[in-house]
Each structure stands twice: as C-alpha cells, then as structure tokens.
Design a protein around this motif. Structure first.
Motif, mmCIF file in Angstrom:
data_model
loop_
_atom_site.group_PDB
_atom_site.id
_atom_site.type_symbol
_atom_site.label_atom_id
_atom_site.label_comp_id
_atom_site.label_asym_id
_atom_site.label_seq_id
_atom_site.Cartn_x
_atom_site.Cartn_y
_atom_site.Cartn_z
ATOM 1 N N LYS A 27 36.754 -52.698 18.865
ATOM 2 C CA LYS A 27 35.922 -52.365 17.705
ATOM 3 C C LYS A 27 35.864 -53.506 16.700
ATOM 4 O O LYS A 27 34.837 -53.735 16.060
ATOM 5 C CB LYS A 27 36.474 -51.100 17.038
ATOM 6 N N LYS A 28 36.955 -54.256 16.572
ATOM 7 C CA LYS A 28 37.043 -55.283 15.542
ATOM 8 C C LYS A 28 36.869 -56.699 16.081
ATOM 9 O O LYS A 28 37.165 -57.667 15.402
ATOM 10 C CB LYS A 28 38.393 -55.182 14.828
ATOM 11 N N SER A 29 36.399 -56.815 17.324
ATOM 12 C CA SER A 29 36.237 -58.143 17.908
ATOM 13 C C SER A 29 34.951 -58.207 18.701
ATOM 14 O O SER A 29 34.170 -57.261 18.738
ATOM 15 C CB SER A 29 37.427 -58.471 18.814
ATOM 16 N N SER A 30 34.749 -59.349 19.352
ATOM 17 C CA SER A 30 33.550 -59.551 20.169
ATOM 18 C C SER A 30 33.710 -58.960 21.562
ATOM 19 O O SER A 30 32.843 -59.135 22.412
ATOM 20 C CB SER A 30 33.250 -61.053 20.287
ATOM 21 N N PHE A 31 34.824 -58.238 21.821
ATOM 22 C CA PHE A 31 35.038 -57.666 23.144
ATOM 23 C C PHE A 31 33.992 -56.613 23.486
ATOM 24 O O PHE A 31 33.811 -56.259 24.644
ATOM 25 C CB PHE A 31 36.433 -57.031 23.249
ATOM 26 N N ALA A 32 33.320 -56.081 22.451
ATOM 27 C CA ALA A 32 32.305 -55.066 22.713
ATOM 28 C C ALA A 32 31.132 -55.655 23.495
ATOM 29 O O ALA A 32 30.411 -54.934 24.183
ATOM 30 C CB ALA A 32 31.810 -54.462 21.401
ATOM 31 N N MET A 33 30.930 -56.974 23.392
ATOM 32 C CA MET A 33 29.886 -57.649 24.157
ATOM 33 C C MET A 33 30.359 -57.816 25.599
ATOM 34 O O MET A 33 31.451 -58.308 25.849
ATOM 35 C CB MET A 33 29.584 -59.013 23.538
ATOM 36 N N GLN A 34 29.516 -57.383 26.543
ATOM 37 C CA GLN A 34 29.917 -57.414 27.945
ATOM 38 C C GLN A 34 29.587 -58.775 28.549
ATOM 39 O O GLN A 34 28.457 -59.058 28.918
ATOM 40 C CB GLN A 34 29.201 -56.299 28.716
ATOM 41 N N THR A 35 30.589 -59.641 28.623
ATOM 42 C CA THR A 35 30.451 -60.949 29.245
ATOM 43 C C THR A 35 31.517 -61.085 30.320
ATOM 44 O O THR A 35 32.394 -60.222 30.460
ATOM 45 C CB THR A 35 30.605 -62.071 28.204
ATOM 46 N N VAL A 36 31.449 -62.182 31.077
ATOM 47 C CA VAL A 36 32.440 -62.402 32.132
ATOM 48 C C VAL A 36 33.838 -62.524 31.532
ATOM 49 O O VAL A 36 34.812 -61.954 32.045
ATOM 50 C CB VAL A 36 32.082 -63.664 32.946
ATOM 51 N N SER A 37 33.943 -63.258 30.423
ATOM 52 C CA SER A 37 35.258 -63.453 29.805
ATOM 53 C C SER A 37 35.836 -62.141 29.283
ATOM 54 O O SER A 37 37.031 -61.870 29.449
ATOM 55 C CB SER A 37 35.165 -64.476 28.669
ATOM 56 N N THR A 38 34.992 -61.305 28.661
ATOM 57 C CA THR A 38 35.498 -60.021 28.165
ATOM 58 C C THR A 38 35.840 -59.090 29.321
ATOM 59 O O THR A 38 36.786 -58.303 29.227
ATOM 60 C CB THR A 38 34.468 -59.342 27.242
ATOM 61 N N ALA A 39 35.072 -59.171 30.413
ATOM 62 C CA ALA A 39 35.382 -58.355 31.593
ATOM 63 C C ALA A 39 36.746 -58.741 32.155
ATOM 64 O O ALA A 39 37.528 -57.878 32.579
ATOM 65 C CB ALA A 39 34.299 -58.528 32.655
ATOM 66 N N ILE A 40 37.043 -60.033 32.150
ATOM 67 C CA ILE A 40 38.347 -60.507 32.632
ATOM 68 C C ILE A 40 39.465 -59.995 31.730
ATOM 69 O O ILE A 40 40.496 -59.494 32.201
ATOM 70 C CB ILE A 40 38.365 -62.044 32.699
ATOM 71 N N ILE A 41 39.252 -60.097 30.414
ATOM 72 C CA ILE A 41 40.274 -59.647 29.463
ATOM 73 C C ILE A 41 40.521 -58.147 29.606
ATOM 74 O O ILE A 41 41.668 -57.683 29.613
ATOM 75 C CB ILE A 41 39.851 -59.998 28.025
ATOM 76 N N LYS A 42 39.440 -57.375 29.737
ATOM 77 C CA LYS A 42 39.584 -55.926 29.879
ATOM 78 C C LYS A 42 40.276 -55.562 31.192
ATOM 79 O O LYS A 42 41.083 -54.627 31.246
ATOM 80 C CB LYS A 42 38.212 -55.260 29.787
ATOM 81 N N GLY A 43 39.946 -56.301 32.252
ATOM 82 C CA GLY A 43 40.611 -56.060 33.529
ATOM 83 C C GLY A 43 42.094 -56.362 33.460
ATOM 84 O O GLY A 43 42.925 -55.619 34.005
ATOM 85 N N LEU A 44 42.441 -57.452 32.786
ATOM 86 C CA LEU A 44 43.855 -57.805 32.624
ATOM 87 C C LEU A 44 44.583 -56.778 31.762
ATOM 88 O O LEU A 44 45.752 -56.463 32.010
ATOM 89 C CB LEU A 44 43.972 -59.202 32.004
ATOM 90 N N PHE A 45 43.882 -56.262 30.752
ATOM 91 C CA PHE A 45 44.494 -55.235 29.900
ATOM 92 C C PHE A 45 44.804 -53.981 30.719
ATOM 93 O O PHE A 45 45.881 -53.387 30.587
ATOM 94 C CB PHE A 45 43.561 -54.889 28.743
ATOM 95 N N GLY A 46 43.851 -53.575 31.582
ATOM 96 C CA GLY A 46 44.092 -52.412 32.441
ATOM 97 C C GLY A 46 45.255 -52.645 33.383
ATOM 98 O O GLY A 46 46.093 -51.757 33.596
#
Length: 369
Positions: A27-46
C-alpha cells in the motif's frame, strides 16, 4: 518443536501478521505496480513466509511434524502472477533441501510442483472462487496423502497425521484467504476514502479541501515570487429549476457535463474544483487579469452553445453560467481576500442578469467599468 495446538496457533499468527505487513508494504510503496521486479519480490515474500512456517513445524503428538507451507504458495497463485508463484515454489524446494537432503526432500519437490499445477488449473477453470479454493486444498491434500503412502510403502502410514494435516490445511487455508480478502477490501476502502478526501465523487474534480491546499500552496509561492494569480468562480444559472423540472439525477448529469467542459477548456496548470452544489472554481496560476477575463468569457460562450443531453439521451437542454473573477496584484491587493472578491464578482454577475462574466473591478467601481 511445539505442541499441536500451540504450533497451529503460532502458524496462524505468523501468517496473519505476515499478510498484514505485506499489504502495508504494498500500500505504501510501488509494489502495487505489477512489474517483473515486483513479481520477483512478491514471489520471494511468499517463499519466505512458507520457509518460516516450515521452521515452526507443528508437532502432531507422534514422531512426525507437519506445516502449512502450501498455504502461502496457494495465496501467491490466487493473488499474484505465475512468475511470483514459480519463485515461491522454487524457494520452498530450496529451503527444504537446506533443511536436509533425504527422500522427503524429493517428495516435497513432487508435492510442490503437482500442487502448483492443481492450483493453477482450479484458479483458471473454476469460476466460483471459494469452491476453487476448497478444491485446491482438497486435491493438494490428496496428493500429500498419496505421496505419503507411496514413499512409506504403507509401512509407516500414519492415519492420525494425514487427518490432522487435512484439517489444519483446509482450516488454515480458508482463514488465510478470508484474511487476505479482508485486507484487500480494507485497502480498496482506504484508497477510495483517500481519493474522495481530495476529489469530488460526482465530477472527479478537486473538492474544496483540495482547492484550499492548492490555494495555500500558491499563496506561499507568491510571497517569494512576484507573480499574478487569478481565480474564477463559476455558478450554473437557475440550476434549481433544472433539478425541479428534471430531477436531481439529471441535474447531476448536467454538473458532470459542465465539469468535462471545464477540464477541456482550461490549461493543464489550472486547478479546477467543485466547491459544492452547482458552484465551481478555477485557480489560474501566473495569469493576468486580461487573460483570466478572456478565458472566463470563452468558457461562458462554450457552455451557452453546448447541448446538455439528459434523460438517457432523449432530452437536450441549454444552461448558462455566471462567472466572477479577480486577480492578485491587480484587482485584489490582499491575497487572503482573493476568493471573497471573486465571490462578490459572481454575485454581481448574477444580480445584473446572469450569463455574464464580472470582474471584481466592476464591483469596486461599477461606473468606470
């Protein structure tokens, strides 16, 4: 190792806390934008969440342990994309091998990969979301049970372990999805409320609060720089008659059309706001009084010559507007009086017959103007 109840409760607490932290970060970062880098970060978080749950395995009362690693994996499939889920799967497999290489490490590889196929198939093919979730967990549990039977050759098959795993997996999965939905809904409400704190919900223009912030910011700048700033206040003539004749819903259609005309006719740096009711304002930065008057009169003519289509396209009406304008360092000397002077000019425009543009200079010295 923890007892069964302690372990299950701890796992739920870890999951819920992690989901809350994750949503706050998004909510407070650019992670809401679906890009390759954010997808990687979200996958690592999971994958990291799954690893934590593997670390805090639940003791079943026997010599065996179970965990809820599959639930973060399922959540990533449900809420993120294929790349994120693939990374989560890879991290789960990697962490399991880091915990020790054995036949169960390879069983985990099969379990995770088959579950990934099941999750994606259910996610894509089953329309009812909750049915899809139950089917995901059920078939994943079937895979777990079959693998347990095959690789133990039935010799050390533990029925209590299997039943316990089924119960906590389905229960934990449902709780996790419910919590994720709740957090998503809360985020949507937060964004909507945050938007409407500064935006008029009917027209999409700035609201009074947003106008005041922009006006105060402009005043601060004017104290440092010698620039002019103009303001026009726009009011729909005889708008009450529109509401009384056609109804408030059709009146809203008129206001939305007027808002569209305002956005189309003004410059990109002009701040357009709806002050409430049928009144609008336009803050014109670095705009002389002559330019402001020309803009206001051009706007008045556009509205006068426009058709306002209402009643689902069956009726067209004409409306007119009255506009009051003033300019700082020209017709108004005190910046704090800028809005009041424009409002007085608007009142003069209405009093003198409507469908007019009136400058504050005409209010102060009506004879010479």
């Amino acid at each position: 190792m923890l007892s069964f109840y302690d372990g299950f409760f701890l796992n739920l607490c870890v999951m819920i806390t992690s989901l809350f932290v994750y949503k706050e970060l998004v909510k407070k970062s650019s992670f809401a934008m679906q890009t390759v880098s954010t997808a990687i970060i979200k996958g690592l978080f999971g994958g990291l969440l799954a690893a934590v749950l593997m670390r805090f395995s639940i003791k079943t009362g026997t010599n065996s342990m179970i965990d809820l690693r599959i639930i973060p994996f399922m959540l990533v499939v449900l809420y993120e994309n294929w790349l994120s889920s693939l990374l989560t799967a890879a991290l789960i497999i990697f962490v399991r091998f880091m915990m020790g290489v054995s036949i169960y490490s390879f069983v985990n590889v099969i379990f995770v990969l088959v579950s990934w196929v099941i999750f994606y198939y259910c996610f894509k093919r089953i329309e009812n979301r909750w049915v899809s979730i139950v089917v995901m967990l059920t078939f994943s549990n079937i895979v777990y049970t079959v693998l347990n039977v095959i690789f133990t050759l039935g010799k050390s098959f533990n029925l209590f372990l299997i039943v316990t795993y089924w119960i906590i997996c389905i229960l934990g999965g449902v709780i996790a999805v419910y919590m994720m939905d709740y957090l998503n809904e809360t985020e949507i409400i937060f964004k909507r409320n945050n938007k409407y704190a500064f935006t008029d919900p009917l027209t999409g223009l700035n609201n009074v609060r947003s106008f005041e912030l922009a006006f105060n910011k402009a005043k601060s700048r004017l104290e440092k720089e010698n620039e002019s700033i103009s303001i026009m206040i726009v009011d729909v003539d005889h708008f009450k008659q529109v509401n009384d004749t056609y109804g408030h819903l059709e009146g809203d259609v008129v206001l939305k059309k007027l808002a569209a005309i305002l956005k189309m006719s003004q410059g990109p740096n002009d701040i357009i706001s709806r002050n409430g009711g049928e009144e609008f304002s336009v803050l014109l930065k670095d705009c002389s009084h002559e330019e402001a008057y020309e803009k206001a009169d051009a706007l008045r003519k556009i509205v006068e010559n426009s058709f306002f289509v209402i009643k689902n396209g069956t009726t067209s009406i004409h409306v007119t507007i009255s506009i009051g304008i003033t300019t700082y360092n020209d017709t108004t000397i005190e910046i704090n009086q800028l809005y009041d002077h424009a409002d007085q000019a608007l009142y003069a425009a209405k009093k003198s017959g409507r469908n007019k543009v009136c400058s504050y200079s005409q209010v102060v010295d009506p004879v010479s103007n």
